[in-house]
Enzyme design. Structure first.
Site, PDB file in Angstrom:
ATOM      1  N   LYS A 225      -1.209  38.243  15.152  1.00 17.57           N
ATOM      2  CA  LYS A 225      -2.259  37.847  14.208  1.00 17.57           C
ATOM      3  C   LYS A 225      -2.782  36.480  14.658  1.00 17.57           C
ATOM      4  CE  LYS A 225      -4.357  38.640  10.252  1.00 17.57           C
ATOM      5  NZ  LYS A 225      -5.557  39.443  10.276  1.00 17.57           N
ATOM      6  N   ASP A 276      -3.424  43.748  11.824  1.00 19.94           N
ATOM      7  CA  ASP A 276      -4.006  44.611  10.785  1.00 19.94           C
ATOM      8  C   ASP A 276      -4.694  45.824  11.407  1.00 19.94           C
ATOM      9  OD1 ASP A 276      -5.366  42.222  11.532  1.00 19.94           O
ATOM     10  OD2 ASP A 276      -7.007  42.723  10.200  1.00 19.94           O
ATOM     11  N   ASP A 300       9.038  43.973  11.601  1.00 21.95           N
ATOM     12  CA  ASP A 300       9.751  44.480  10.430  1.00 21.95           C
ATOM     13  C   ASP A 300       8.852  45.464   9.679  1.00 21.95           C
ATOM     14  OD1 ASP A 300      11.558  44.784   8.407  1.00 21.95           O
ATOM     15  OD2 ASP A 300      11.499  42.736   7.690  1.00 21.95           O
TER      16      ASP A 300
END
Ligand code: NAD
Length: 409
Positions: A225, A276, A300
């Site tokens: 990100k 995303d 995770d």
């Protein structure tokens, strides 16, 4: 990977080669809750597969070590030093789920094990097994291995509670020393520090690429990100590409980097993708993913979301790997309400053992385990968690499922 005949020396170097004696010691932690239902079944299946593959030539010398409730009852400690020492000596270990002790002074036994044994890489393969109920139309398109950095990120445990004096001091220093102006509610804000380092990022990406080379995979995606967190997630991506170019001779071709697999001369494509977008793409076109390398938090979320896509949250296997040690583990928890009832699904632990056998170079035994699981599920020999999705299929017990696997190798 090669085999050494001496039975008392075993050495593992995950990045390059693994020398395994014919009777290696494997340390195992039974685990809490359903651990005592699933662990003996896993051992039975692995022993059967080894016997079928190698007769008496190779077998595992299982050594039980203690962690969790069993350790506490025996020693008064949740994670005794003896356990860590035994795993380090064995180099290879496998564990059932561990409950997080409440008020035991340990945030999580799993996190403690990973930190203390320096198991910096978490590896979670996600694939579909025919016959497992899945929410996807084409779950068979999912065959992805997630490499998740295990030691850093927001999991480093550097957190400050809202209102504590240290937290207020830090906020005040951020404002005065570092000119940070956008903490909107200084007295009501907790703080967490995200740690992403060059050595850990590079080690993770290196391991993911080496895996792609060894397993003849075609793509590696660096998931981050970095558009928002430039100096942590963005840096991870930057350091990842440095590994691609400096250590694997990667070259930029169009929007990708390409590495030539030295074993097959085929091209491995490396790209980076914003987290995303990655979550959308793994759902909409999972076939375009192969190996994913990412940091702790993204990994995770991604590994559990992917496991759910193939209906495999209860059967997804996992491994935690360091330079000198590897710990294979069931990825689910202790499911306390099913404990001791001989009804839990042992597949996650059994498939973790399959990864372990492959890691040891015992591929023939690993193939038998896989075949047994595939055939048992195909024949609708299912524990309650899967059987309930099929009309007219009666669930079988944990131990009966283990026997069904052994019969179908
Ligand atoms: P859980 O995985 O134990 O249970 C979630 C759901 O999945 C429950 O409905 C449970 O019954 C079901 N389930 C899980 N494994 C199953 C199996 N093998 N067969 C059939 N059904 C299964 O998660 P939780 O309830 O959030 O956690 C319980 C405890 O486990 C907590 O103490 C938690 O800290 C611990 N935990 C440990 C690990 C680990 O050791 N790796 C992972 C997750 C949670």
């Amino acid at each position: 990977m090669n085999e050494r005949s001496s039975s008392n020396s075993q050495y593992i170097n995950v990045q390059s080669s693994l020398a395994v004696p014919s009777e290696p010691v494997v340390a195992y932690i039974t685990g809490d809750g359903i651990g005592s239902d699933i662990t003996p079944v896993m051992i039975e299946v692995v022993n059967a597969a080894c016997k079928k593959a190698y007769g008496e030539q190779r077998k595992i010398d299982w050594q039980e070590v203690y962690a969790g409730q069993k350790a506490f009852d025996l020693t008064g400690e949740w994670l005794p030093k003896d356990t860590l020492d035994a795993i380090q000596r064995a180099h290879i270990a496998i564990k059932g789920p561990l409950a997080t002790p409440i008020g035991g002074g340990i945030r999580s036994l799993n996190v403690a094990l990973r930190h203390q044994l320096k198991l910096n890489t978490c590896m979670r393969p996600v694939r579909y097994f025919d016959g497992v109920p899945s929410p996807l139309k084409k779950p068979e398109s999912v065959d992805i291995v997630v490499f998740r950095e295990n030691s850093e990120d927001i999991y480093s445990g550097i957190e400050f509670k809202a209102g504590d004096a240290l937290c207020e001091k830090l906020i005040s220093d951020l404002k005065t020393v570092y000119s940070v102006s956008n903490i909107h509610y200084p007295k009501q804000s907790g703080l967490g520090v995200k740690v992403i380092s060059e050595p850990a990022s590079k080690a993770l990406v290196r391991r993911a690429i080496q895996f792609a080379i060894d397993q003849n995979r075609k793509k590696v995606a660096l998931v981050h990100k970095g558009n928002i967190m430039k100096y942590t997630e963005g840096a991870f991506c930057h350091w990842g590409y440095e590994v691609v170019v400096d250590e694997f001779g990667g070259e930029k071709v169009g929007g990708f980097y390409e590495i030539e697999n030295p074993h097959t001369q085929e091209i491995i494509q490396v790209e980076d993708i914003i987290a995303d977008a990655c979550f959308q793409h793994v759902l909409l076109r999972p076939e375009s993913f192969d190996v994913i390398a990412t940091m702790n938090l993204n990994g995770d979320y991604l590994s559990d979301a992917l496991a759910a896509q193939v209906g495999g949250i209860g059967i997804a296997p996992g491994a935690n790997i360091g330079d000198t040690c590897a710990l294979f583990e069931a990825t689910h928890g202790t499911a306390p309400k099913h404990a001791g009832k001989n009804k839990a699904n042992p597949s996650s632990l059994i498939l973790s053992a399959e990864m372990m056998l492959r890691h040891m170079g015992w591929t023939e035994a690993a193939d038998y385990v896989l075949q047994g699981v595939e055939n048992a599920i195909n024949d609708k020999q299912l524990t309650y968690d899967f059987a309930r999705f099929y009309e007219g299929v009666d669930p079988i017990s944990t131990s009966a499922y283990g026997q069904a696997i052994c019969k179908r190798m």
